[in-house]
Design an enzyme around this catalytic site. Structure first.
Site, PDB file in Angstrom:
ATOM      1  N   ASP A  28     -68.475  -5.051 -77.621  1.00  0.00           N
ATOM      2  CA  ASP A  28     -68.834  -3.717 -77.166  1.00  0.00           C
ATOM      3  C   ASP A  28     -67.747  -3.192 -76.228  1.00  0.00           C
ATOM      4  O   ASP A  28     -67.056  -3.970 -75.557  1.00  0.00           O
ATOM      5  CB  ASP A  28     -70.177  -3.789 -76.434  1.00  0.00           C
ATOM      6  CG  ASP A  28     -70.767  -2.435 -76.127  1.00  0.00           C
ATOM      7  OD1 ASP A  28     -71.573  -1.946 -76.941  1.00  0.00           O
ATOM      8  OD2 ASP A  28     -70.430  -1.859 -75.067  1.00  0.00           O
ATOM      9  N   ASP A  62     -68.620   1.271 -80.032  1.00  0.00           N
ATOM     10  CA  ASP A  62     -68.050   2.198 -79.063  1.00  0.00           C
ATOM     11  C   ASP A  62     -66.578   1.973 -78.710  1.00  0.00           C
ATOM     12  O   ASP A  62     -65.988   2.850 -78.066  1.00  0.00           O
ATOM     13  CB  ASP A  62     -68.908   2.302 -77.795  1.00  0.00           C
ATOM     14  CG  ASP A  62     -69.436   0.983 -77.290  1.00  0.00           C
ATOM     15  OD1 ASP A  62     -69.115  -0.061 -77.876  1.00  0.00           O
ATOM     16  OD2 ASP A  62     -70.189   0.988 -76.297  1.00  0.00           O
ATOM     17  N   GLU A 115     -91.987   3.041 -57.010  1.00  0.00           N
ATOM     18  CA  GLU A 115     -90.581   3.446 -56.882  1.00  0.00           C
ATOM     19  C   GLU A 115     -89.733   2.291 -56.376  1.00  0.00           C
ATOM     20  O   GLU A 115     -88.613   2.071 -56.855  1.00  0.00           O
ATOM     21  CB  GLU A 115     -90.464   4.641 -55.936  1.00  0.00           C
ATOM     22  CG  GLU A 115     -90.812   5.971 -56.544  1.00  0.00           C
ATOM     23  CD  GLU A 115     -90.409   7.128 -55.646  1.00  0.00           C
ATOM     24  OE1 GLU A 115     -89.313   7.674 -55.836  1.00  0.00           O
ATOM     25  OE2 GLU A 115     -91.202   7.468 -54.741  1.00  0.00           O
ATOM     26  N   HIS A 126     -68.081  -1.784 -73.434  1.00  0.00           N
ATOM     27  CA  HIS A 126     -68.414  -2.074 -72.037  1.00  0.00           C
ATOM     28  C   HIS A 126     -68.656  -3.570 -71.844  1.00  0.00           C
ATOM     29  O   HIS A 126     -69.207  -4.238 -72.712  1.00  0.00           O
ATOM     30  CB  HIS A 126     -69.678  -1.310 -71.629  1.00  0.00           C
ATOM     31  CG  HIS A 126     -69.577   0.163 -71.835  1.00  0.00           C
ATOM     32  ND1 HIS A 126     -70.032   0.782 -72.974  1.00  0.00           N
ATOM     33  CD2 HIS A 126     -69.069   1.134 -71.039  1.00  0.00           C
ATOM     34  CE1 HIS A 126     -69.806   2.087 -72.883  1.00  0.00           C
ATOM     35  NE2 HIS A 126     -69.227   2.327 -71.725  1.00  0.00           N
ATOM     36  N   TYR A 140     -72.007   5.326 -79.935  1.00  0.00           N
ATOM     37  CA  TYR A 140     -72.671   6.611 -79.716  1.00  0.00           C
ATOM     38  C   TYR A 140     -72.010   7.752 -80.482  1.00  0.00           C
ATOM     39  O   TYR A 140     -72.353   8.907 -80.260  1.00  0.00           O
ATOM     40  CB  TYR A 140     -72.736   6.894 -78.204  1.00  0.00           C
ATOM     41  CG  TYR A 140     -73.402   5.733 -77.511  1.00  0.00           C
ATOM     42  CD1 TYR A 140     -74.781   5.589 -77.560  1.00  0.00           C
ATOM     43  CD2 TYR A 140     -72.650   4.723 -76.908  1.00  0.00           C
ATOM     44  CE1 TYR A 140     -75.408   4.480 -76.991  1.00  0.00           C
ATOM     45  CE2 TYR A 140     -73.263   3.622 -76.342  1.00  0.00           C
ATOM     46  CZ  TYR A 140     -74.642   3.506 -76.393  1.00  0.00           C
ATOM     47  OH  TYR A 140     -75.250   2.402 -75.855  1.00  0.00           O
ATOM     48  N   HIS A 142     -76.341  -5.440 -70.970  1.00  0.00           N
ATOM     49  CA  HIS A 142     -76.254  -5.103 -69.542  1.00  0.00           C
ATOM     50  C   HIS A 142     -77.457  -5.624 -68.748  1.00  0.00           C
ATOM     51  O   HIS A 142     -77.487  -5.514 -67.521  1.00  0.00           O
ATOM     52  CB  HIS A 142     -76.148  -3.594 -69.354  1.00  0.00           C
ATOM     53  CG  HIS A 142     -74.903  -3.002 -69.915  1.00  0.00           C
ATOM     54  ND1 HIS A 142     -73.645  -3.482 -69.607  1.00  0.00           N
ATOM     55  CD2 HIS A 142     -74.708  -1.979 -70.794  1.00  0.00           C
ATOM     56  CE1 HIS A 142     -72.734  -2.776 -70.262  1.00  0.00           C
ATOM     57  NE2 HIS A 142     -73.353  -1.865 -70.994  1.00  0.00           N
TER      58      HIS A 142
END
Length: 350
Positions: A195, A284, A105, A197, A323, A159
């Site tokens: 893009d 997008d 984790e 973003h 998307y 990203h």
């Protein structure tokens, strides 16, 4: 136009993502890439091929060895630790990062830059294949065989930092392609990110360098992901100061203002004297995309391609986001059709 498309992308099957305080069905699905590939086959003039395997070395030219080693085993280690579902960060390491935790984790949070993205059973295989597609397109253009090539990548990449995943991204395909062009001997390479973003990962990878220029037209990060990068005052640092350009745009931006920003980017690329450009291409910005607040349509994407073609820059197009299924197809075709050099000037067959 040659299209590099690895069917192994379908091994990446994220069930969910964390958005708005809830687990929701993942936006990134195999159907995204399959819709584009089907449309290209039907359109004609596009030659879809599986990429060759160029190995890990070009990936390690961008990403750290410990991060790559983590991606390979994260899912299996998560399951071996008795945890349910798929690896997803519940905490994030700050910068500078301390030593890598031993607990899985903790390791997921150590290598994540967002808490939205899962690592699933086939994620490494799909991300590796996606990177090979980007490398194949870069080699096709960088060797002078063609002026354009399209890497139909999934999962996307922009990203992803050198040692962190997030935003549906695991290996930074555009950065890997750009670095490979440099390694092939091209002195100056540009990256144009279209893009919706901001490509926070790509910017972080190259922000200290003067030989790779990064420019992005995107939604104002005061209002949308990734929130913490992509502001207009981010222009690179150190030796790379002036080799980064960001043009964040407000909600409601349509074709006219978006294309004006793209024109400014292409002019900056020309001034930089890039020998080739890698286009981080997302559909997008389209008005119907569920993750966008822009109002760009097919004509806008066609106009962006015409600006690039008029500049005469060899282009490696790398698929990022998008998307809305209909816009993925219509905007992708509008962009790629207009980007191609007219028949008779150069043979675009493989």
């Amino acid at each position: 136009m040659k299209v590099l498309y690895a069917v192994h992308h379908a091994q990446h099957l994220p069930r969910h993502e964390f958005t708005g305080g809830a687990l929701i069905p993942a936006f990134d699905s195999p159907e995204r890439a399959e819709a584009i590939s089907d449309a290209l086959k039907q359109a004609g003039g596009f030659y879809l091929t599986e990429p060759d395997d160029y190995g890990l070395e070009p990936i390690l030219a961008v990403h750290s060895r410990d991060y790559v080693d983590f991606l390979k085993v994260a899912f299996d280690d998560w399951k071996a630790g008795g945890l349910i579902e798929s690896p997803m960060a519940s905490n994030l390491a700050g910068r500078p990062k301390g030593p890598e935790p031993e607990n899985i984790e903790g390791r997921v949070g150590f290598f994540a830059n967002a808490c939205d993205t899962t690592i699933d059973r086939g994620t490494w295989e799909a991300a590796y294949a996606s990177a090979q597609s980007a490398l194949g397109a870069a080699r096709h253009v960088g060797s002078g065989k063609a002026n354009t090539a399209f890497a139909l990548c999934r999962p996307p990449g922009h990203h992803c930092e050198a040692d962190r995943f997030g935003g549906y991204c695991y290996l930074n395909n555009a950065a890997i392609a750009a670095q490979h062009l440099r390694n092939m001997g091209l002195p100056r390479v540009g990256i144009l990110d279209l893009d919706f973003h901001h490509g926070n990962g790509t910017q972080a990878i190259f922000q200290d360098r003067a030989d790779v220029w990064y420019g992005s037209v995107h939604g104002d990060p005061r209002h949308c992901y990734p929130f913490f990068s992509g502001h207009a005052d981010e222009i690179g640092r150190g030796a790379g100061q002036g080799a980064t350009m960001n043009l964040p745009l407000p909600p409601g931006t349509g074709n006219a203002d978006w294309l004006l920003a793209v024109r400014r980017m292409v002019e900056a690329l020309t001034k930089f004297a890039a020998d080739a450009v890698v286009v981080s291409f997302g559909t997008d910005p389209h008005r119907d995309d569920p993750q966008s607040f822009f109002a760009v349509d097919e004509a806008g994407f066609a106009g962006a391609a015409e600006l690039l073609r008029a500049a005469g820059l060899p282009c490696v197009v790398v698929q990022e986001g998008g998307y809305c299924p209909e816009a993925l197809v219509s905007c992708g075709l509008a962009f790629l059709d207009r980007l191609q050099i007219p028949t008779g000037r150069k043979d675009e067959r493989p």
